[in-house]
Structures are given as structure tokens and as C-alpha cells.
Enzyme design. Structure first.
Site, PDB file in Angstrom:
ATOM      1  CG  ASP A  13      -1.050  -7.739  -0.278  1.00  0.00           C
ATOM      2  OD1 ASP A  13      -1.590  -7.559   0.507  1.00  0.00           O
ATOM      3  OD2 ASP A  13       0.237  -7.232  -0.326  1.00  0.00           O
ATOM      4  CG  MET A  14       3.792  -7.454  -4.465  1.00  0.00           C
ATOM      5  SD  MET A  14       4.168  -8.871  -5.533  1.00  0.00           S
ATOM      6  CE  MET A  14       5.849  -9.044  -5.510  1.00  0.00           C
ATOM      7  CG  ASP A 107       1.638  -4.478  -2.409  1.00  0.00           C
ATOM      8  OD1 ASP A 107       0.303  -3.926  -2.075  1.00  0.00           O
ATOM      9  OD2 ASP A 107       2.035  -5.279  -1.107  1.00  0.00           O
ATOM     10  CD  GLU A 108      -3.801  -4.925  -1.481  1.00  0.00           C
ATOM     11  OE1 GLU A 108      -4.842  -5.438  -1.247  1.00  0.00           O
ATOM     12  OE2 GLU A 108      -3.536  -3.633  -1.211  1.00  0.00           O
TER      13      GLU A 108
END
Ligand code: TTP
Ligand code: MG
Length: 415
Positions: A13-14, A107-108
Site C-alpha cells: 500500500d503506497m 495504490d494497493e
């Protein structure tokens, strides 16, 4: 990796994704409280940097309220096309780790490493590798959680934020999740939580107190899954959302006008090994290969079909040698290329009459493991030893077609 890991599931995750991209692209924003809104007059906070979180600025908050909490808060207009493009780069680079990737949001991603556990030494090492890859591809940090199931891996990545790495071995999942409120589990909304509360279940650790049938009756299959999820035993598989690569190729520009046959073979051998290694890393094999060397007059090349699907560099090199023997008449060579066409997962359809060369497969497996641990080319074929001075090949950035179709330029979640 130890056998006690029936599955190895990673959640990446970002960190403060959109805000971090803005801080990357505008150095003046680094270290400052930044939030993202729709346009420069947007009234709703889409996300915020970690510096802004210290002040209590939250996603979904109104701009004027956030500004009251943090007067120095900077508002950045959202740039969805940029985030989608960065997201594509992230998901593409993760394919170098494993082809079993589920792009969960912009983003995951979940990665299942179970099929390529032989390539890695342990969960921590893979986690560090993933963080390095993402950083190298984007200049951004992410957090990584690793466990035996998706739910625990997701909890682990969240717990390690920002720029973290947390491994929760599967045998510790139940205990790790036990003190968490059920609402911390992805998929449990207020409605489900209220239902559970009627049975006295508020925390994950209390889930075992009710029979699974209670949840199954009320929520069907999802209910059953939730019962397992809260106990760190989420059975849901990582559902690969990315299409496998259409080809896996490596090419290299050679010293101009190379006429030294040994050097040409050396380069080809190197390309063959690179392609084979990449196939193995993806758990893939191919039956068709393009092999070519470029002269001033054009490519001397051929498409080869192998009897069985293969991921063996030595076999490819046999084909490359036959190409040189058949087509090359001493001309100067400028470039070489080896490409596996239409690779497939697993060994594809086996040939009933050809025994599978398990010895080569074992040698390759051991070689990969040693090189992974001690650096590439710690173990290599003798023919390649004289070329050790040549720099490593830069992998061509192939983009799996699946990435783009799963992410649109407006891929941000709705607020
Ligand atoms: P998240 O991963 O939920 O948040 P984040 O990456 O900003 O922060 P964290 O470090 O806690 O993971 O969401 C990813 C991006 O998706 C986020 O940067 C902005 C966007 N987003 C929305 O557009 N709407 C939303 O409601 C949420 C939660 C996120
Ligand atoms: Mg995030």
C-alpha cells in the site's frame, strides 16, 4: 521459505499516495502538511501527507475545517492522469516479483508468492525487495505487510505505515488480530458490525464465540468469509488481475561490427539466460522463441519451436548456436535479441513421448536460489565467464496489457 507458510500473501500500500506524488514532483512541498482536493478550490480532502495527519487532518474532511486544525495546510489540485500513470508503473514493476498480483485499488496490490517461494529467502527479504522495486520505479515509499492470508497482510501493512514492513507469520495471525475491533477488518461495515454486536462480538478475538452458521445464515458466503477473516484465516485467493506478458525478451546492443564468434555467442548466451530466468521468475514456459543477430544488412534471425515448453537457458543457447552456425557468415554484428513468444504459466501441455528433463529443472532451481542469495551470476555457465566484465542488461520495460485496462485515468476512489 519455511513450510509452515501454506500461502505467502503480501499487501503493498503506497503511503499517502496522491500527496506523496505531489511532494515528489514539487520539492517545495516536501516535509510540509499537504492535502489533495479536486481542483484548487476543492472543498473535500481526498488525502493528506503524513505531516498534515499530525494535525488531525483526515480524508473526507472539509477544507475549511482542515485549515482550522492546520493553518499552514497547503492545498494541491488532484492530477488523476499522473496518479494513474504512476500506479501503472508500480503494478508493472511488481510483476518482477510474482505474476500472481491482484491490483486491489489505485495504490494497493496483493501478491501471492506461494508459487515462487523457491526464489526468495524469506518474507523479510521479499518485503525489502518490493519496497526497493517500488522506490526504484517511482521514487515513492510504500508499506508492506506479509502473512498467510489477505486480511492479515492488509492489517500488517497498515500497522507498519509509513514506509514500513511488517511480517506476521500465519501461526500468529489469530493472536495479532484478536484485540482489533471487527470494523478494522476490510469488508466489515457498520451494518455487519451492528449485527455482530447483537451476539456480543465487538473484537476479532470474540468471533470464535459464535458459530459460523450464524453469519452464513445472515450474509451467505461473505458471512462465512468474515468469520474466517477475523481469525486471521481469510481463505480468499489472490485473484490475478494482470494479463500475463505476451512475450518475454531481452536484447542488447553490441560493440559495433563485432566479428568475434565467441563474443557473439557469449552475448547470445547471456540473453538466453536472462529470458529463461525471467520466465522462471514468472512461473512460465514457452515453446516458441525468436532469436536474432543484427548485421548491417538486417536481422539474421529465426523463429524456433521447441518440442516441449521450456524455461531452460541452456536449451535456448543450443538454438542460438544453431542460428549462428546456419546463418552467420562472418559479417559484423551490432545487436542481438532473444524473445520467448506467447509464454504460458506452468509447463503447458506436456509431450507424451518426451521425458521431461527434471535434472535441468533442478539445476536451474538451485542456480536461481544461489544467485538470488549471493548476487546474479554467482553461478553461471562457463561460456559466459569471459563476458563477466560486460554490464548487466537493462530489462526492457514490458507493460502487461492488463494493467492499463484495470486502471483508468480517473482511477481515484470516490470521496
Ligand atoms: P489510501 O491508500 O486509502 O490512502 P493514502 O495512500 O493516501 O494513505 P495511507 O498511507 O494511509 O495508505 O488511498 C490511496 C489514494 O486513493 C489516496 O492517496 C487518495 C485516493 N483516495 C480517494 O480518492 N478517496 C478516498 O476516499 C480514499 C480513502 C482515497
Ligand atoms: Mg495508500
Amino acid at each position: 521459505m519455511a513450510q509452515q507458510w501454506p500461502r505467502i500473501v503480501v499487501h503493498m500500500d503506497m503511503d499517502a499516495f496522491f500527496a506523496q506524488v505531489e511532494q515528489r514532483d514539487q520539492p517545495a512541498l516536501r516535509g510540509k502538511p499537504v492535502c489533495i482536493t479536486n481542483g484548487d478550490k476543492g472543498s473535500c480532502i481526498i488525502t493528506r501527507s503524513y505531516e498534515a495527519r499530525v494535525f488531525g487532518v483526515k480524508t473526507g474532511m472539509r477544507w475549511f475545517e482542515a485549515k482550522r486544525l492546520c493553518p499552514q495546510l497547503i492545498r494541491c489540485p488532484s492530477r488523476p492522469a499522473v496518479y494513474a500513470s504512476v500506479s501503472t508503473d508500480i503494478m508493472t514493476t511488481l510483476q518482477d516479483i510474482t505474476p500472481d498480483i491482484e491490483v486491489f485499488s489505485v495504490d494497493e496490490a496483493f501478491l501471492d508468492l506461494s508459487r515462487c517461494r523457491g526464489l526468495y529467502q524469506g518474507a523479510k527479504q521479499v518485503g525489502r525487495l518490493i519496497k526497493q522495486q517500488v522506490w526504484a520505479a517511482t521514487g515513492l515509499t510504500c508499506s508492506v505487510g506479509i502473512s498467510g492470508d489477505k486480511t492479515t497482510a492488509k492489517i500488517a501493512s497498515k500497522r507498519s505505515k509509513p514506509d514500513g514492513l511488517l511480517v506476521i507469520p500465519p501461526w500468529q495471525s489469530r493472536v495479532a488480530l484478536s484485540p482489533l475491533p471487527v470494523t478494522a477488518i476490510c469488508g466489515i461495515n457498520r451494518g455487519v458490525a451492528n449485527f455482530l454486536a447483537q451476539y456480543g462480538v465487538h473484537y476479532c478475538g470474540q468471533m470464535q464465540q459464535i458459530p459460523i452458521s450464524v453469519l452464513a445464515r445472515r450474509f451467505g458466503h461473505l458471512g462465512r468469509r468474515l468469520w474466517y477473516m477475523c481469525q486471521g484465516q481469510d481463505l480468499d485467493p489472490v485473484r490475478a488481475t494482470l494479463a500475463p506478458p505476451k512475450s518475454v525478451g531481452h536484447g542488447k546492443v553490441m560493440p559495433p561490427n563485432t566479428q568475434d564468434k565467441d563474443l557473439i555467442l557469449n552475448y547470445l548466451s547471456h540473453m538466453c539466460e536472462k529470458v529463461a530466468l525471467r520466465l522462471r521468475a514468472h512461473g512460465m514456459q514457452a515453446r516458441a522463441f525468436f532469436i536474432g543477430i543484427k548485421t548491417e544488412a538486417g536481422w539474421l534471425s529465426q523463429q524456433y519451436k521447441t518440442v516441449q515448453a521450456t524455461d531452460d537457458g541452456l536449451l535456448l543457447f543450443q538454438l542460438a548456436k544453431s542460428l549462428v552456425a546456419l546463418h552467420w557468415r562472418g559479417e559484423g554484428v551490432f545487436q542481438c535479441q532473444v524473445t520467448a513468444l506467447r509464454p504460458q504459466h506452468g509447463s503447458g501441455q506436456g509431450d507424451l513421448f518426451e521425458a521431461v528433463d527434471t535434472k535441468r529443472a533442478t539445476v536451474n532451481q538451485v542456480t536461481d536460489a544461489i544467485n538470488q542469495k549471493f548476487g546474479s551470476r554467482s553461478v553461471t555457465n562457463a561460456v559466459r565467464l569471459q563476458g563477466l566484465q560486460t554490464p548487466d542488461v537493462i530489462a526492457p520495460a514490458w507493460r502487461p496489457s492488463g494493467v492499463r485496462s484495470t486502471l483508468s485515468p480517473n482511477a481515484s476512489k470516490s470521496t
